[in-house]
Design a protein around this motif. Structure first.
Motif, short mmCIF file in Angstrom:
data_model
loop_
_atom_site.label_atom_id
_atom_site.label_comp_id
_atom_site.label_asym_id
_atom_site.label_seq_id
_atom_site.Cartn_x
_atom_site.Cartn_y
_atom_site.Cartn_z
N TYR A 65 11.67 20.74 -37.18
CA TYR A 65 12.94 20.59 -36.72
C TYR A 65 13.23 19.55 -36.00
O TYR A 65 12.30 19.15 -35.05
CB TYR A 65 13.23 21.93 -36.28
N SER A 66 14.41 18.67 -36.04
CA SER A 66 14.46 17.78 -35.31
C SER A 66 15.87 17.73 -34.71
O SER A 66 16.89 18.62 -35.18
CB SER A 66 14.29 16.33 -36.10
N PHE A 67 16.15 17.35 -33.32
CA PHE A 67 17.25 17.21 -32.57
C PHE A 67 17.37 15.67 -31.90
O PHE A 67 16.44 15.33 -31.42
CB PHE A 67 17.70 18.51 -32.10
N TYR A 68 18.55 15.63 -31.36
CA TYR A 68 18.68 14.24 -30.44
C TYR A 68 19.06 14.77 -29.13
O TYR A 68 19.62 15.49 -28.87
CB TYR A 68 19.60 13.30 -31.12
N VAL A 75 14.65 11.11 -30.06
CA VAL A 75 15.05 12.06 -31.25
C VAL A 75 13.54 13.10 -30.94
O VAL A 75 12.46 12.54 -30.54
CB VAL A 75 14.75 11.45 -32.68
N MET A 76 13.73 14.32 -31.01
CA MET A 76 12.69 15.30 -30.70
C MET A 76 12.54 15.93 -31.66
O MET A 76 13.45 16.43 -32.50
CB MET A 76 13.36 16.09 -29.57
N LEU A 301 14.40 -0.96 -35.60
CA LEU A 301 12.85 -0.88 -35.76
C LEU A 301 12.04 -0.12 -34.55
O LEU A 301 11.37 0.74 -34.91
CB LEU A 301 12.54 -2.34 -35.90
N GLU A 302 12.75 -0.34 -33.34
CA GLU A 302 12.04 0.35 -32.19
C GLU A 302 12.37 2.01 -32.24
O GLU A 302 11.67 2.43 -31.87
CB GLU A 302 12.74 -0.18 -31.13
N PHE A 303 13.76 2.17 -32.64
CA PHE A 303 13.89 3.52 -32.50
C PHE A 303 13.12 4.14 -33.72
O PHE A 303 12.45 5.37 -33.38
CB PHE A 303 15.38 3.63 -32.79
#
Length: 722
Positions: A65-68, A75-76, A301-303
Motif C-alpha cells: 500500500y502506498s500513500f503520499y 511517497v510512503m 528522476l530524484e523522486f
C-alpha cells in the motif's frame, strides 16, 4: 497409495497478506470441540490451500500500500493497509508476475539456473537494471506494439465481423492494463523521464553526449550536382490528422478520450504524455522550454529513485517470502503430474498462532486432518522460515570517522520460543517441521563457507533431546538471489542544460543508484520442496528406473548412493564448495538438512545445481543426528497399521505382521528392490505385544539401527494366531 494417496502436504507458518483470511479466524472458537466439520475443512482449504504458485498469487493477492505525505513531499509504502487514511488516498500495488521487481528476480533466477555460474562470476548488473525507467519503458513499447498491431487488424475488418469483435475484446483487455496507470503518478514517472530524454536528446552527439539543435531534413542533390540536406517541409496538423490515412491518429484519439473518461483529476501534461507514449505521432513539432524540461527531468528522476528505494526496502521481506513459495513449488519438476505438492498457508504470524488462546484452534484443525483414517488432507510437513539469530557482539564505535552502515531496525523474525511451542504441539500429529535461520549474508553458502556451522548447532541445542526433536529439521545454508555487494541498480544520470540544448551528466555523483541490500531465500522452503517432490513416484521415475508406482517416497534416503545427484534442486550453484574443515564439521555431527554447492559429476555430466548433502533432524543417535526418512517411515507405517487393523485391533495387528503372503509385511518384504520400497535390503520390521499393558512395540530396523514405535491395542473378542 490407494490407502494414503499423499505424503507431502505442507503447512507454511507465515503471514502473507493481513487483509486476507487466516487459519485462526477460519477455525474460530473450538471450546468443547474435538474436530471440525467437513464443511469447515472445505472452507479453510478454499481460502488457504494452494497447489501452485499461480494459485497462491490468486488466493493471497500479495499487496503493498502506498500513500503520499504532503508534509515531507515523500511517497510512503507499507505492507499493512494504513488505518485512518481515506481509501481514495491509498494506492494498492499488486506484487504479482507483472510487478517489475518480482519479474526481474524471476528472470535472474532462471538465467542463473540456465547458465550454472557461481555468484562470484555471475553478471547481476546485467539484469538488475530491469527496474530502471529505461527497461520499464521497453516493456511499455512491447505493449504499445501489440496494441498497434491489434488496432490495425481491428480497423481492417468490417463492422459486425465476429473476428472484429474478438479483436475488440483483446484490445479492451490491453487498454485496461494500460489505463491502470493513468491515475498512478508513480507509474507515470518512468514514462515522463524517458519521454523528456527522448525529446531533449533526439539530436545527441554520441561522442560528446550533448544534444545539438535539431532540424529534420531530407537528402537532395542541388542544381550543380552538390549533395545537401535541406529542411523538410512541415505538414499542417490538419493534413496529418486524417483518420483514414493515419491509423495512429485514430488510436491517439482513443487514448485521449480514454484518459479523460477514466482520470479523476486530468492534467493536460499527463494526457499528452499518455498519447505520446502509447501512440506517438509524426506530428507538428512541439516547442518546449529546455530549461523547464531539464528541471522536470531531474525532479522526476530524484523522486523516482527515492520512491523506488523506499518501495524496495518495504517490499523486500514480502518478496523473499514469495520467492520461497515459488521455490517450494519449483522443486516438483516432473512432466507427468502425480502426487502434486500442496501448501496450506496459515497466513498468520507464528507468535500469534502459538498464543495460549489460539493453540487449541491449531490443535483442533490438525486433530481433524491428521487423526482420522482418511488421509486425503493429512499434513506431513511444516515450514517455519526466518528464525531470529542474535548478532555477534561488535565493538561499539564512539565516533564515526567514515560512512558506515546505517543503523536500521532488524527485520522481525520468528523466535526459538515460538518454534519450540509449535513443535511441542504438533509432535502429537507427526508433522515434520523444516526451519531456517534468518536469510541474510551470514547464513548463506558464502557465510557458512567462511564462518562454519558451530554457531547454528549451538543455537539449536535447546531443541535437542526433547520429545519433539525428531520433528525439528534445521535447514542450511540459505540461498542468495542477489548478493548484498552486487545489488546496486543504476536508475539514470542527471541532466543539465547547455548552449545548444541538454546533455546527460557523466559525473559519478550525478549517477543515481539504489541498493537493494541483497535478496535471500530461506533454505526451509527448498528443503520442504525437494522432500515433497520426491514423495511422488512420478517424480522419482524421471531419475530412477527402479520405482514402484504404488508406493510414496517415504523411505527414499536422499543421502544414500547417488540419490542426491539424481534428485537435485532447481537452484543454481552459488560457491565453488565448502572447505574440508567445514565438511568434516558437518559430517562429524551429521547436523541438519544441509545443501551442497560442490563440483560433482554423474555419468560424465557435470551437476550444476545445488544438491542435498545431509537430511537430518535434531533426534540424537550415538554417532550424530538421525535421518529424516526414519521418522516419516515410522509415521507412515503407523498410519497404514491403524487403517488396516481398524484402530489397532489385536487380531488385525497379528495379521498385519504375519508371514501370510497376503499380509502387509509380506507384501513390503517382497517389494524390496525399488528406490522407494517401504522396506529396503538391511531393513526389517517386527513387533512384540504386551498383554498386561495392552501395548504393541514395533521395531523398525534401518540398516541395523532400530527405531521403536509404540501403539495402544484395542482388544478384540478373540486372539488370532500368526
Amino acid at each position: 497409495m490407494d490407502i494414503i494417496s499423499q505424503t507431502n502436504r505442507t503447512m507454511l507458518f507465515e503471514e502473507i497478506n493481513p487483509e486476507k483470511m487466516d487459519l485462526i479466524t477460519l477455525v474460530g472458537d473450538v471450546k468443547g470441540i474435538d474436530s471440525l466439520s467437513d464443511e469447515k475443512i472445505k472452507e479453510i482449504h478454499q481460502y488457504l490451500l494452494v497447489k501452485s504458485f499461480d494459485e497462491f498469487l490468486d488466493k493471497f493477492s500479495p499487496t503493498v500500500y502506498s500513500f503520499y505525505n504532503a508534509a515531507n513531499q515523500k511517497v510512503m509504502y507499507t505492507l499493512k493497509k494504513p488505518e485512518g487514511i481515506q481509501d481514495d488516498c491509498i494506492s494498492e500495488i499488486a506484487i504479482d508476475q507483472n510487478n517489475d521487481f518480482l519479474k526481474m528476480l524471476f528472470t535472474l533466477i532462471d538465467t542463473k539456473r540456465s547458465q550454472g555460474i557461481t555468484n562470484v562470476d555471475f553478471k547481476f548488473e546485467n539484469l538488475l537494471d530491469m527496474i530502471s525507467p529505461k527497461k520499464v519503458m521497453d516493456d511499455i513499447r512491447q505493449v504499445r506494439k501489440e496494441i498497434h498491431y491489434l488496432y490495425g487488424e481491428y480497423e481492417k475488418l468490417d463492422e459486425g465481423d465476429p473476428k472484429k469483435l474478438d479483436t475488440g475484446d483483446k484490445l479492451n483487455l490491453m487498454f485496461e492494463v494500460a489505463s491502470k496507470n493513468y491515475n498512478n503518478v508513480m507509474a507515470m514517472l518512468p514514462l515522463a523521464i524517458e519521454d523528456i530524454k527522448t525529446r531533449l536528446l533526439l539530436g545527441v552527439n554520441q561522442d560528446e553526449g550533448e544534444s545539438e539543435k535539431l532540424q529534420i531534413g531530407t537528402l537532395s542533390i542541388g542544381d550543380n550536382g552538390e549533395l545537401k540536406i535541406i529542411e523538410a517541409p512541415q505538414n499542417n496538423s490538419s493534413e496529418l490528422m486524417v483518420i483514414e490515412e493515419n491509423s495512429n491518429y485514430g488510436l491517439s484519439t482513443v487514448f485521449e478520450e480514454d484518459y479523460e473518461a477514466i482520470t479523476e483529476s486530468p492534467s493536460s501534461y499527463v494526457k499528452d504524455l499518455v498519447v505520446r507514449t502509447f501512440s506517438p505521432l509524426p506530428a507538428v513539432k512541439a516547442e518546449f522550454d529546455v530549461e523547464t524540461e531539464v528541471q522536470n527531468y531531474n525532479t522526476y528522476l530524484e523522486f523516482y529513485k527515492n520512491a523506488k528505494d523506499e518501495f524496495v526496502k518495504t517490499v523486500k521481506p514480502l518478496v523473499e517470502k514469495l520467492l520461497g513459495i515459488k521455490m517450494y513449488f519449483d522443486q516438483y519438476t516432473t512432466k507427468n503430474k502425480g502426487m502434486q505438492p500442496s501448501l496450506l498457508v496459515t497466513n498468520t504470524k507464528l507468535d500469534m498462532l502459538v498464543k495460549s488462546n489460539n493453540l487449541p484452534r491449531l490443535r483442533t484443525y490438525l486433530n481433524t486432518v491428521n487423526s482420522k483414517n482418511d488421509f486425503t488432507d493429512t499434513v506431513w510437513y511444516g515450514i517455519v522460515p526466518a528464525l531470529e539469530l542474535e548478532a555477534t557482539g561488535k565493538m561499539k564505535v564512539s565516533r564515526s570517522r567514515f560512512k558506515g552502515n546505517e543503523k536500521v531496525a532488524k527485520q522481525e523474525g520468528n523466535t526459538m520460543e515460538s518454534l519450540s511451542i509449535l513443535l511441542d504441539t504438533i509432535k502429537d500429529y507427526k508433522v515434520q517441521v523444516f526451519f531456517n535461520f534468518m536469510a541474510e549474508e551470514e547464513t548463506t553458502f558464502n557465510g557458512i563457507a567462511t564462518a562454519g556451522i558451530d554457531r547454528l548447532i549451538d543455537k539449536c541445542a535447546v531443541l535437542v533431546r526433547k520429545d519433539y526433536s525428531e520433528f525439528a529439521i534445521p535447514c542450511l545454508p540459505n540461498f542468495t538471489i542477489i548478493p548484498k555487494d552486487k545489488s546496486g541498480v543504476v536508475i539514470d544520470a542527471r541532466m543539465y542544460t547547455t548552449e545548444n540544448g541538454a546533455r546527460l551528466s557523466k559525473e559519478k555523483e550525478d549517477i543515481l543508484k539504489l541498493w537493494i541490500e541483497g535478496v535471500y531465500v530461506g533454505a526451509s522452503y527448498v528443503a520442504a520442496g525437494i522432500v515433497s517432490a520426491y514423495q511422488c513416484p512420478e517424480y522419482l521415475k524421471e531419475s530412477f528406473r527402479n520405482v514402484k508406482r504404488n508406493y510414496p517416497g517415504v523411505r527414499f534416503d536422499i543421502e544414500a548412493g547417488e540419490n542426491s545427484l539424481r534428485a537435485v534442486t532447481t537452484m543454481a550453484k552459488e560457491i565453488s564448495g565448502f572447505t574440508n574443515n567445514i565438511k568434516d564439521a558437518i559430517n562429524s555431527r551429521s547436523f541438519g538438512f544441509v545443501f551442497s554447492s560442490e563440483n560433482a559429476q554423474l555419468q560424465d555430466k557435470d551437476i550444476k545445481r545445488i544438491t542435498v548433502y545431509k537430511a537430518r533432524s535434531l533426534a540424537m543417535e550415538e554417532d550424530g543426528f538421525d535421518s529424516i526418512y526414519k521418522t516419516q517411515v515410522s509415521t507412515y507405517i503407523e498410519r497404514i497399521l491403524r487403517f488396516q487393523s481398524g484402530d489397532f485391533k489385536h487380531e488385525n495387528i497379528v495379521r498385519f505382521f504375519s508371514n501370510n503372503p497376503s499380509s502387509q509385511k509380506s507384501k513390503w518384504l517382497n517389494d524390496k528392490g525399488y528406490v522407494n520400497s517401504i522396506i529396503h535390503d538391511g531393513d526389517d520390521i517386527g513387533y512384540i505385544i504386551d498383554e498386561k499393558t495392552s501395548t504393541c512395540q514395533i521395531d523398525l530396523v534401518f540398516n541395523g539401527n532400530v527405531k521403536n514405535l509404540e501403539v495402544m491395542i484395542t482388544k478384540g473378542t478373540s486372539a488370532v494366531k500368526a
